[in-house]
Design a protein around this motif. Structure first.
Motif, PDB file in Angstrom:
ATOM      1  N   GLY A 170      63.544  56.962  32.374  1.00 25.82           N
ATOM      2  CA  GLY A 170      62.857  56.757  31.026  1.00 25.82           C
ATOM      3  C   GLY A 170      63.254  57.735  29.352  1.00 25.82           C
ATOM      4  N   ARG A 171      63.534  58.660  29.580  1.00 30.01           N
ATOM      5  CA  ARG A 171      64.585  59.061  28.553  1.00 30.01           C
ATOM      6  C   ARG A 171      66.195  57.666  28.729  1.00 30.01           C
ATOM      7  N   VAL A 172      66.064  56.928  28.729  1.00 30.63           N
ATOM      8  CA  VAL A 172      67.039  55.491  28.562  1.00 30.63           C
ATOM      9  C   VAL A 172      66.327  54.555  27.523  1.00 30.63           C
ATOM     10  N   LEU A 173      65.103  54.730  27.879  1.00 28.12           N
ATOM     11  CA  LEU A 173      63.956  54.000  26.880  1.00 28.12           C
ATOM     12  C   LEU A 173      63.873  54.187  25.503  1.00 28.12           C
ATOM     13  N   LEU A 174      63.662  56.236  26.202  1.00 20.79           N
ATOM     14  CA  LEU A 174      63.307  56.762  25.105  1.00 20.79           C
ATOM     15  C   LEU A 174      64.387  56.909  23.300  1.00 20.79           C
ATOM     16  N   GLY A 175      65.850  57.480  24.288  1.00 21.86           N
ATOM     17  CA  GLY A 175      66.775  57.021  23.744  1.00 21.86           C
ATOM     18  C   GLY A 175      66.999  55.588  23.029  1.00 21.86           C
ATOM     19  N   THR A 176      66.345  54.472  23.630  1.00 18.94           N
ATOM     20  CA  THR A 176      66.928  53.258  23.069  1.00 18.94           C
ATOM     21  C   THR A 176      65.892  53.444  22.043  1.00 18.94           C
ATOM     22  N   GLY A 177      64.576  53.751  21.625  1.00 15.77           N
ATOM     23  CA  GLY A 177      63.592  53.530  21.142  1.00 15.77           C
ATOM     24  C   GLY A 177      63.839  54.208  19.660  1.00 15.77           C
ATOM     25  N   ALA A 178      64.519  55.817  19.655  1.00 14.84           N
ATOM     26  CA  ALA A 178      65.121  56.700  19.061  1.00 14.84           C
ATOM     27  C   ALA A 178      65.885  56.026  18.195  1.00 14.84           C
ATOM     28  N   PHE A 226      66.077  43.565  17.049  1.00  7.84           N
ATOM     29  CA  PHE A 226      65.555  44.763  17.824  1.00  7.84           C
ATOM     30  C   PHE A 226      65.312  44.217  18.564  1.00  7.84           C
ATOM     31  N   LEU A 227      64.996  43.022  19.247  1.00  4.58           N
ATOM     32  CA  LEU A 227      65.195  42.216  20.898  1.00  4.58           C
ATOM     33  C   LEU A 227      66.382  42.432  21.232  1.00  4.58           C
ATOM     34  N   VAL A 228      67.024  42.084  20.829  1.00  2.00           N
ATOM     35  CA  VAL A 228      68.527  42.050  22.097  1.00  2.00           C
ATOM     36  C   VAL A 228      69.204  43.320  21.567  1.00  2.00           C
ATOM     37  N   ALA A 229      69.514  44.652  20.385  1.00  2.00           N
ATOM     38  CA  ALA A 229      69.854  45.522  20.352  1.00  2.00           C
ATOM     39  C   ALA A 229      69.072  46.367  21.516  1.00  2.00           C
ATOM     40  N   LEU A 264      70.873  47.914  24.477  1.00  2.00           N
ATOM     41  CA  LEU A 264      71.115  49.687  24.633  1.00  2.00           C
ATOM     42  C   LEU A 264      70.295  49.506  26.435  1.00  2.00           C
ATOM     43  N   ALA A 265      69.525  49.048  26.491  1.00  2.00           N
ATOM     44  CA  ALA A 265      68.303  49.736  27.130  1.00  2.00           C
ATOM     45  C   ALA A 265      69.103  49.563  28.633  1.00  2.00           C
ATOM     46  N   GLY A 266      70.196  48.282  28.556  1.00  2.00           N
ATOM     47  CA  GLY A 266      70.081  48.252  29.363  1.00  2.00           C
ATOM     48  C   GLY A 266      71.621  48.722  30.405  1.00  2.00           C
ATOM     49  N   ILE A 267      72.260  49.140  29.201  1.00  2.00           N
ATOM     50  CA  ILE A 267      73.724  49.478  29.485  1.00  2.00           C
ATOM     51  C   ILE A 267      73.730  51.094  29.897  1.00  2.00           C
ATOM     52  N   GLY A 268      71.833  51.721  29.011  1.00  2.00           N
ATOM     53  CA  GLY A 268      71.894  52.814  29.743  1.00  2.00           C
ATOM     54  C   GLY A 268      71.807  53.029  31.117  1.00  2.00           C
ATOM     55  N   SER A 269      70.779  52.071  31.423  1.00  2.00           N
ATOM     56  CA  SER A 269      69.939  51.838  32.261  1.00  2.00           C
ATOM     57  C   SER A 269      71.544  52.016  33.895  1.00  2.00           C
ATOM     58  N   LEU A 270      72.515  50.837  33.194  1.00  2.00           N
ATOM     59  CA  LEU A 270      73.315  50.886  34.624  1.00  2.00           C
ATOM     60  C   LEU A 270      74.236  51.999  34.584  1.00  2.00           C
ATOM     61  N   TYR A 271      73.721  52.311  33.882  1.00  2.00           N
ATOM     62  CA  TYR A 271      75.106  53.870  33.518  1.00  2.00           C
ATOM     63  C   TYR A 271      73.889  55.238  34.382  1.00  2.00           C
ATOM     64  N   VAL A 272      72.898  55.273  34.728  1.00  2.00           N
ATOM     65  CA  VAL A 272      72.855  56.021  34.977  1.00  2.00           C
ATOM     66  C   VAL A 272      72.286  55.514  36.540  1.00  2.00           C
ATOM     67  N   LEU A 273      72.290  54.261  36.662  1.00  2.00           N
ATOM     68  CA  LEU A 273      71.848  53.549  38.609  1.00  2.00           C
ATOM     69  C   LEU A 273      73.400  53.698  39.234  1.00  2.00           C
ATOM     70  N   LEU A 296      81.228  51.183  29.948  1.00  2.00           N
ATOM     71  CA  LEU A 296      79.955  50.710  29.575  1.00  2.00           C
ATOM     72  C   LEU A 296      80.379  51.262  28.207  1.00  2.00           C
ATOM     73  N   LEU A 297      80.445  52.281  27.541  1.00  2.00           N
ATOM     74  CA  LEU A 297      80.195  52.176  25.906  1.00  2.00           C
ATOM     75  C   LEU A 297      80.912  51.315  25.109  1.00  2.00           C
ATOM     76  N   LEU A 298      82.396  51.033  26.337  1.00  2.00           N
ATOM     77  CA  LEU A 298      83.532  49.906  25.307  1.00  2.00           C
ATOM     78  C   LEU A 298      83.297  48.646  25.834  1.00  2.00           C
ATOM     79  N   THR A 299      82.489  48.041  26.654  1.00  2.00           N
ATOM     80  CA  THR A 299      81.440  47.019  26.498  1.00  2.00           C
ATOM     81  C   THR A 299      80.741  47.221  25.856  1.00  2.00           C
ATOM     82  N   LEU A 300      79.359  48.208  25.544  1.00  2.00           N
ATOM     83  CA  LEU A 300      78.747  48.088  24.962  1.00  2.00           C
ATOM     84  C   LEU A 300      79.011  47.646  23.332  1.00  2.00           C
ATOM     85  N   LEU A 301      79.906  48.630  22.862  1.00  2.00           N
ATOM     86  CA  LEU A 301      80.873  49.240  21.601  1.00  2.00           C
ATOM     87  C   LEU A 301      81.550  47.099  21.600  1.00  2.00           C
ATOM     88  N   LEU A 302      82.183  46.483  22.063  1.00  2.00           N
ATOM     89  CA  LEU A 302      82.490  44.840  22.490  1.00  2.00           C
ATOM     90  C   LEU A 302      81.772  44.371  21.854  1.00  2.00           C
TER      91      LEU A 302
END
Length: 108
Positions: A21-29, A51-54, A58-67, A85-91
């Protein structure tokens, strides 16, 4: 003893739900930043697909980190996972934005 284990499992599931839930809230923010910027400047011109792709990225990388870090005990391991994961996101973001690798998914 079995009831205690079921209680622990339920508590862990609640913690997972809160973390996701925090990941989703952070993504929305984070996505409100370009949304607000579009109101004040023409330099930011995102469409619904952007917006959909971003959001998925963001939610995918954040959720993957949590899991991936749920069961890790050391901060060093969590930092290593987070850094990768951050490097993957940025690239991926850079490739989508300007096509630094020239792949078919490039934004150019």
């Amino acid at each position: 003893m079995r009831a205690l284990n079921n209680h622990d499992d339920a508590r862990n599931q609640g913690g997972l739900a809160r973390s996701l839930g925090r990941v989703l809230l952070g993504t929305g923010a984070i996505l409100t930043i370009p949304l607000v910027a579009m109101r004040f400047t023409r330099e930011v011109n995102w469409g619904v697909f952007d917006f959909l792709v971003a959001g998925i990225l963001l939610a995918g990388i954040g959720s993957l980190y949590v899991l991936l870090t749920r069961k890790l005990r050391t901060a060093t391991q969590r930092r290593a996972i987070g850094g990768g994961l951050l490097l993957t996101l940025l690239l991926t973001w850079a490739e989508l934005a300007v096509g630094i690798f020239g792949s078919p998914i490039a934004g150019s």
